[in-house]
Scaffold this motif. Structure first.
Motif, PDB file in Angstrom:
ATOM      1  N   ALA A  20       1.045  -1.110   0.136  1.00  0.00           N
ATOM      2  CA  ALA A  20      -0.032  -0.083  -0.031  1.00  0.00           C
ATOM      3  C   ALA A  20       0.874   1.254   0.075  1.00  0.00           C
ATOM      4  O   ALA A  20       0.597   2.146  -0.802  1.00  0.00           O
ATOM      5  N   VAL A  21       2.012   1.284   0.638  1.00  0.00           N
ATOM      6  CA  VAL A  21       2.846   2.475   0.934  1.00  0.00           C
ATOM      7  C   VAL A  21       3.450   2.542  -0.586  1.00  0.00           C
ATOM      8  O   VAL A  21       3.780   3.543  -1.063  1.00  0.00           O
ATOM      9  N   LEU A  22       3.958   1.542  -1.151  1.00  0.00           N
ATOM     10  CA  LEU A  22       4.732   1.465  -2.512  1.00  0.00           C
ATOM     11  C   LEU A  22       3.654   1.935  -3.491  1.00  0.00           C
ATOM     12  O   LEU A  22       4.172   3.021  -4.467  1.00  0.00           O
ATOM     13  N   LEU A  23       2.436   1.656  -3.448  1.00  0.00           N
ATOM     14  CA  LEU A  23       1.564   2.067  -4.392  1.00  0.00           C
ATOM     15  C   LEU A  23       1.237   3.541  -4.282  1.00  0.00           C
ATOM     16  O   LEU A  23       1.103   4.345  -5.182  1.00  0.00           O
ATOM     17  N   GLY A  24       1.178   4.155  -3.063  1.00  0.00           N
ATOM     18  CA  GLY A  24       0.921   5.392  -2.614  1.00  0.00           C
ATOM     19  C   GLY A  24       2.058   6.202  -3.179  1.00  0.00           C
ATOM     20  O   GLY A  24       1.901   7.214  -3.591  1.00  0.00           O
ATOM     21  N   TRP A  25       3.319   5.795  -2.819  1.00  0.00           N
ATOM     22  CA  TRP A  25       4.550   6.621  -3.127  1.00  0.00           C
ATOM     23  C   TRP A  25       4.679   6.440  -4.829  1.00  0.00           C
ATOM     24  O   TRP A  25       5.138   7.589  -5.179  1.00  0.00           O
ATOM     25  N   THR A  26       4.230   5.568  -5.401  1.00  0.00           N
ATOM     26  CA  THR A  26       4.576   5.606  -6.918  1.00  0.00           C
ATOM     27  C   THR A  26       3.564   6.564  -7.492  1.00  0.00           C
ATOM     28  O   THR A  26       4.017   7.316  -8.312  1.00  0.00           O
ATOM     29  N   LEU A  27       2.419   6.719  -6.957  1.00  0.00           N
ATOM     30  CA  LEU A  27       1.310   7.701  -7.611  1.00  0.00           C
ATOM     31  C   LEU A  27       1.796   9.035  -7.166  1.00  0.00           C
ATOM     32  O   LEU A  27       1.699  10.225  -7.954  1.00  0.00           O
ATOM     33  N   TYR A  28       2.209   9.185  -5.793  1.00  0.00           N
ATOM     34  CA  TYR A  28       2.722  10.520  -5.605  1.00  0.00           C
ATOM     35  C   TYR A  28       4.016  10.900  -6.266  1.00  0.00           C
ATOM     36  O   TYR A  28       4.023  12.158  -6.629  1.00  0.00           O
ATOM     37  N   ALA A  33       6.274  14.261 -10.512  1.00  0.00           N
ATOM     38  CA  ALA A  33       7.200  14.407 -11.720  1.00  0.00           C
ATOM     39  C   ALA A  33       6.644  15.067 -12.835  1.00  0.00           C
ATOM     40  O   ALA A  33       7.192  15.727 -13.814  1.00  0.00           O
ATOM     41  N   SER A  34       5.148  14.915 -12.944  1.00  0.00           N
ATOM     42  CA  SER A  34       4.512  15.283 -14.370  1.00  0.00           C
ATOM     43  C   SER A  34       3.991  16.828 -13.826  1.00  0.00           C
ATOM     44  O   SER A  34       3.175  17.129 -14.816  1.00  0.00           O
ATOM     45  N   HIS A  35       3.845  17.270 -12.575  1.00  0.00           N
ATOM     46  CA  HIS A  35       3.009  18.261 -12.263  1.00  0.00           C
ATOM     47  C   HIS A  35       4.065  19.688 -11.571  1.00  0.00           C
ATOM     48  O   HIS A  35       4.664  19.202 -10.777  1.00  0.00           O
ATOM     49  N   ALA A  52      -2.421   8.434 -13.071  1.00  0.00           N
ATOM     50  CA  ALA A  52      -3.039   7.333 -12.031  1.00  0.00           C
ATOM     51  C   ALA A  52      -3.516   6.301 -12.746  1.00  0.00           C
ATOM     52  O   ALA A  52      -3.733   5.026 -12.227  1.00  0.00           O
ATOM     53  N   ALA A  53      -3.872   6.596 -13.941  1.00  0.00           N
ATOM     54  CA  ALA A  53      -4.986   5.624 -14.731  1.00  0.00           C
ATOM     55  C   ALA A  53      -4.215   4.235 -14.932  1.00  0.00           C
ATOM     56  O   ALA A  53      -5.054   3.377 -14.583  1.00  0.00           O
ATOM     57  N   PRO A  54      -2.907   4.215 -15.240  1.00  0.00           N
ATOM     58  CA  PRO A  54      -2.514   2.658 -15.608  1.00  0.00           C
ATOM     59  C   PRO A  54      -2.531   1.961 -14.260  1.00  0.00           C
ATOM     60  O   PRO A  54      -2.569   0.792 -14.212  1.00  0.00           O
TER      61      PRO A  54
END
Length: 146
Positions: A20-28, A33-35, A52-54
């Motif tokens: 869960a932490v890894l998924l949240g960190w990946t999205l964050y 990076a894109s914003h 976050a779509a993929p």
């Protein structure tokens, strides 16, 4: 045997928490990076959903593990509840608190799955509306009926 099951349960819990932490960190990290820092807030939300779509549309290891924890944990809690109802004298009074906490934590896990479902549905709506042109503010550019 109980100690072995407790160790296995702790490892599974740590694995799910780590995923869960890894998924949240990946999205964050993808959002950062894109914003750029000076972009508008509405653009930030659209950028987050598009990046976050993929990750949110397909099920990840976290989703499978959370569902498995819910099913197995609910089964164990239900069998323990039946045992408590059958022989109330054999269990100490604090065992009821353990059962209540177990049901609360299990339902909290399913609440996380429901939140994920809501995010996925809102993501699909956002992606669908992002793919269609927006002509609401410019009536002269709207598509006319044939």
């Amino acid at each position: 045997m109980m100690t072995f099951l407790a160790v296995i349960g702790g490892l599974v819990g740590l694995t799910v928490t780590g995923s869960a932490v890894l998924l949240g960190w990946t999205l964050y990290s993808q959002l950062k990076a894109s914003h750029p820092a000076n972009a508008e807030k509405d653009d930030a939300h659209a950028s987050f959903y598009l990046n976050a779509a993929p990750h949110l549309i397909k099920w990840t290891f976290f989703d499978y593990a959370l569902f498995a924890l819910f099913v197995i944990g609910g089964l164990f809690l239900f069998t323990d509840l039946i045992a408590v109802f059958r022989d109330r004298e054999a269990f100490p009074p604090y065992h009821y608190g353990y059962l209540l906490c177990g049901f609360i934590f299990t339902l909290a896990g399913m609440l996380m799955m429901a939140v994920r479902l809501v995010l996925t549905v809102s993501l699909s709506r956002t992606l669908r509306s992002a793919s269609m042109p927006d002509h609401h503010h410019h009536p002269g550019h709207a598509e006319h009926a044939e």
